[in-house]
Design a protein around this motif. Structure first.
Motif, PDB file in Angstrom:
ATOM      1  N   ASP A 138       0.836  -1.209   0.000  1.00 60.12           N
ATOM      2  CA  ASP A 138       0.000   0.000   0.000  1.00 60.12           C
ATOM      3  C   ASP A 138       0.867   1.253   0.000  1.00 60.12           C
ATOM      4  O   ASP A 138       0.552   2.238  -0.665  1.00 60.12           O
ATOM      5  CB  ASP A 138      -0.909   0.033   1.238  1.00 60.12           C
ATOM      6  N   LEU A 139       1.941   1.207   0.770  1.00 57.73           N
ATOM      7  CA  LEU A 139       2.824   2.383   0.815  1.00 57.73           C
ATOM      8  C   LEU A 139       3.456   2.623  -0.557  1.00 57.73           C
ATOM      9  O   LEU A 139       3.564   3.766  -1.009  1.00 57.73           O
ATOM     10  CB  LEU A 139       3.912   2.197   1.882  1.00 57.73           C
ATOM     11  N   LEU A 140       3.848   1.537  -1.217  1.00 58.02           N
ATOM     12  CA  LEU A 140       4.432   1.686  -2.554  1.00 58.02           C
ATOM     13  C   LEU A 140       3.408   2.254  -3.529  1.00 58.02           C
ATOM     14  O   LEU A 140       3.740   3.110  -4.356  1.00 58.02           O
ATOM     15  CB  LEU A 140       4.969   0.338  -3.058  1.00 58.02           C
ATOM     16  N   SER A 145       1.537   6.594  -6.968  1.00 56.51           N
ATOM     17  CA  SER A 145       0.451   7.477  -7.402  1.00 56.51           C
ATOM     18  C   SER A 145       0.712   8.923  -6.989  1.00 56.51           C
ATOM     19  O   SER A 145      -0.118   9.791  -7.229  1.00 56.51           O
ATOM     20  CB  SER A 145      -0.864   6.991  -6.803  1.00 56.51           C
ATOM     21  N   GLY A 146       1.845   9.169  -6.354  1.00 55.43           N
ATOM     22  CA  GLY A 146       2.204  10.540  -6.000  1.00 55.43           C
ATOM     23  C   GLY A 146       1.560  11.043  -4.719  1.00 55.43           C
ATOM     24  O   GLY A 146       1.705  12.205  -4.363  1.00 55.43           O
ATOM     25  N   SER A 326       8.671   7.571 -12.945  1.00 57.87           N
ATOM     26  CA  SER A 326       8.297   6.608 -13.984  1.00 57.87           C
ATOM     27  C   SER A 326       9.270   5.425 -14.015  1.00 57.87           C
ATOM     28  O   SER A 326       8.857   4.298 -14.293  1.00 57.87           O
ATOM     29  CB  SER A 326       8.157   7.269 -15.354  1.00 57.87           C
ATOM     30  N   HIS A 327      10.520   5.649 -13.681  1.00 59.40           N
ATOM     31  CA  HIS A 327      11.482   4.540 -13.563  1.00 59.40           C
ATOM     32  C   HIS A 327      10.999   3.556 -12.487  1.00 59.40           C
ATOM     33  O   HIS A 327      10.968   2.343 -12.691  1.00 59.40           O
ATOM     34  CB  HIS A 327      12.852   5.119 -13.180  1.00 59.40           C
TER      35      HIS A 327
END
Lengths: 359, 247
Positions: A138-140, A145-146, A326-327
């Protein structure tokens, strides 16, 4: 209402950046005094704070996952630890950019080990966050998603090999100044993760200093490369400490909770005081003509940091914001089939073992 | 005793170029634990390369960096297996399984080399490569026996890598007297044990052993794939831009 520098109060939109900048600044706490010198935290009499929690803070004890804690404390820590973890894994990219081109095999090995350490720091920190009832996945997602941020320092490009040295010396140096106090953070799992992180960061800073020392004592071209990297990294590294104290409305609560110990400006001053003599030892200059020792204050004077740039970078307009995120998202998406396969395989194995057990 | 330089250089180049490819994965792995693992394995291989390059260069006074950065493509002696791009995790794991299993068999045998330095370097590498084989095996099992998609992708990866394994067992580049003197291991003798191990893993992973023919792979003779020039251009550029300096 504290006095606000005009540059932060220009528009309501700007004020929103200030709040977010403070959040990013909060990725790191701070404390350099000995325990004896520490002021007693002022803990507001809040009805939602369990007595056991307040008793722990008052005796400088550690809050553990099983202990009762106020929801605000838990949320603040989740946000701070997650953003710290995100900073570690996004921070792998600017230095990872030079692994394939490191100019000697020794430097290549050291750099690979360093970037590997950063992945390891991310792992400890996500694990520490998970003790607060959240999930790494969830944290990732929030990073991707910014919705959660990482330190803006990693939105600058590493243009030459000397940037690897400048990141180690200045960026890791600033991180250490910020993070050493977190080893005594009131939340036990975070404090313990930071003990290990700080030991490794100290090694990272020395390797950065050593890279720059070698360059600044090498050819003219190498020395110019080192100076250019320091010129570009200096101001962003000062911005790592967050906005000036007048604009840190969250700091008082974090200090009362034993999460944050020292103010952004105190930390910035501390970092500058440490760094100026090191620059002299390197034979490199810092890009600020106003830096000079102030006998009366017992500190180096310096030009006030222009935070306009920091807020632009936080808003997403830094040189590498889009590239870094994006990477990261691409790596995550490209690896989805692998993680799904690992989960499916684990399920199959569990079913097989259950069958064997039943037989 | 014949000089083992060319032989040692070939083994060094295998490890160096494989490590260079693995380094790409750091920050791109499917999960954080894997970033750590791939960096770890790449570092082990780089360590092997450095020891072997130093050994190979000792006779002619060339340093590890002279050999890594100042040789041209046609002078590199690594097998083509390790130099090709590997931007797919399945390919990376298929290749790691093949390469590490071969390295493990090779270094196990070379631990008894009559060249004391080569024997010592190999003895250390045996332990490292055992872990690499284990790591790759676990992933090939998970991916082969995971989801339908992962099974298909893992099979495709194995199919792509398998033809390139053959060069590992070729003897063309090797001075026969090195084997006779007990310095080197006859590469062809490793084919049976290596392929037996690989086939056992593929079978357990519900994957087919490809029945493809060998790829045209002559890296041991300095005839590389087109990917090699780009790899070296990137790796060597900075070092060559500043001749003779310290880093």
């Amino acid at each position: 209402m504290p006095r606000l520098d005009p540059c932060y109060t220009r528009t309501p939109e700007m004020r929103a950046f200030v709040t977010r900048a403070v959040t990013v600044g909060d990725v790191y706490g701070n404390d350099f005094t000995t325990p004896e010198q520490q002021p007693t935290p002022v803990i507001a009499d809040r009805p939602d704070e369990p007595a056991s929690f307040r008793a722990l803070l008052e005796t400088d004890g550690r809050v553990e996952p099983r202990d009762e804690m106020p929801e605000g404390y838990r949320k603040t820590l989740v946000r701070q630890i997650a953003q710290h973890a995100h900073s570690e894994i996004i921070g792998m990219q600017p230095e990872g950019n030079w692994i394939s081109r490191a100019p000697s095999l020794r430097r290549k090995a050291i750099l690979m080990a360093k970037v590997q350490d950063e992945a390891g720091h991310g792992l400890y920190l996500y694990a520490a966050a998970e003790t607060l009832g959240v999930d790494r996945a969830d944290l990732l997602d929030q990073l991707h998603s910014g919705r959660q941020k990482y330190s803006s320092i990693f939105n600058y490009p590493t243009l030459t090999w000397a940037d690897v040295g400048a990141i180690g010396w200045l960026v890791d140096g600033a991180a250490i100044v910020n993070q050493v106090p977190l080893c005594r953070c009131s939340y036990g799992p975070y404090a313990r993760a930071m003990v290990r992180v700080c030991k490794e960061e100290s090694f990272h800073q020395r390797q950065g200093f050593e890279i720059l020392h070698t360059l600044s004592h090498g050819s003219e071209a190498q020395k110019a490369m080192a100076q250019d990297a320091v010129n570009r990294t200096w101001w962003p590294s000062l911005m790592m400490f967050g906005p000036p104290d007048d604009d840190s409305p969250n700091s008082a609560q974090s200090m009362a909770w034993g999460i944050k110990r020292f103010s952004n400006d105190d930390l910035r001053q501390r970092f500058i005081d440490m760094t100026v003599p090191q620059a002299e030892a390197l034979g490199l200059t810092l890009p600020d003509d106003a830096i000079r020792w102030n006998e009366e204050r017992g500190h180096y004077d310096f030009t006030p940091v222009d935070f306009t740039e920091l807020f632009e970078v936080i808003r997403g307009n830094g040189p590498c914001n889009e590239q870094r995120l994006s990477h990261r998202v691409k790596a995550h998406e490209d690896g989805a089939w692998v993680r799904e396969a690992a989960a499916a395989y684990a399920d199959k194995q569990a079913a097989r073992h259950a069958q064997e057990g039943a037989a | 005793m014949s000089t083992p330089t060319a032989y040692v250089l070939a083994l060094a180049d295998d490890a160096l170029i494989s490590s260079q490819r693995l380094g790409w994965w750091i920050s791109r792995a499917p999960q954080l634990e894997e970033d750590v693992a791939m960096a770890n394995i790449g570092l082990d291989q780089l360590g092997q390369a450095r020891a072997l390059l130093s050994l190979a260069g000792a006779a002619t006074g060339r340093s590890e960096d002279d050999l890594a950065y100042l040789r041209n493509e046609r002078d590199f002696r690594n097998v083509c297996l390790v130099e090709r791009e590997q931007a797919d995790f399945g390919v990376a794991m298929a290749r790691m399984l093949v390469f590490s299993t071969w390295q493990h068999e090779l270094y196990s045998a070379l631990s008894g080399s009559s060249d004391a330095m080569l024997a010592a370097i190999s003895a250390k590498a045996v332990k490292e490569t055992a872990y690499h084989v284990d790591h790759a095996t676990h992933w090939v099992l998970r991916l082969g026996d995971g989801t339908d998609e992962s099974h298909a992708r893992m099979q495709a990866a194995v199919d792509a890598e398998w033809p390139w394994r053959a060069e590992l067992f070729e003897t063309e580049f090797l001075d026969d007297s090195l084997v006779a003197d007990g310095v080197a291991v006859d590469p062809s003798g490793l084919q049976g044990p290596v392929e037996q191990r690989l086939e056992a893993v593929l079978h357990q992973a519900t994957l087919n052993v490809p029945d493809t023919t060998s790829a045209y792979s002559k890296g041991r003779l300095g005839r590389h794939t087109e990917a090699m020039g780009y790899l070296l251009a990137e790796m060597q550029h900075l070092h060559r831009s500043h001749p003779g300096v310290n880093w």
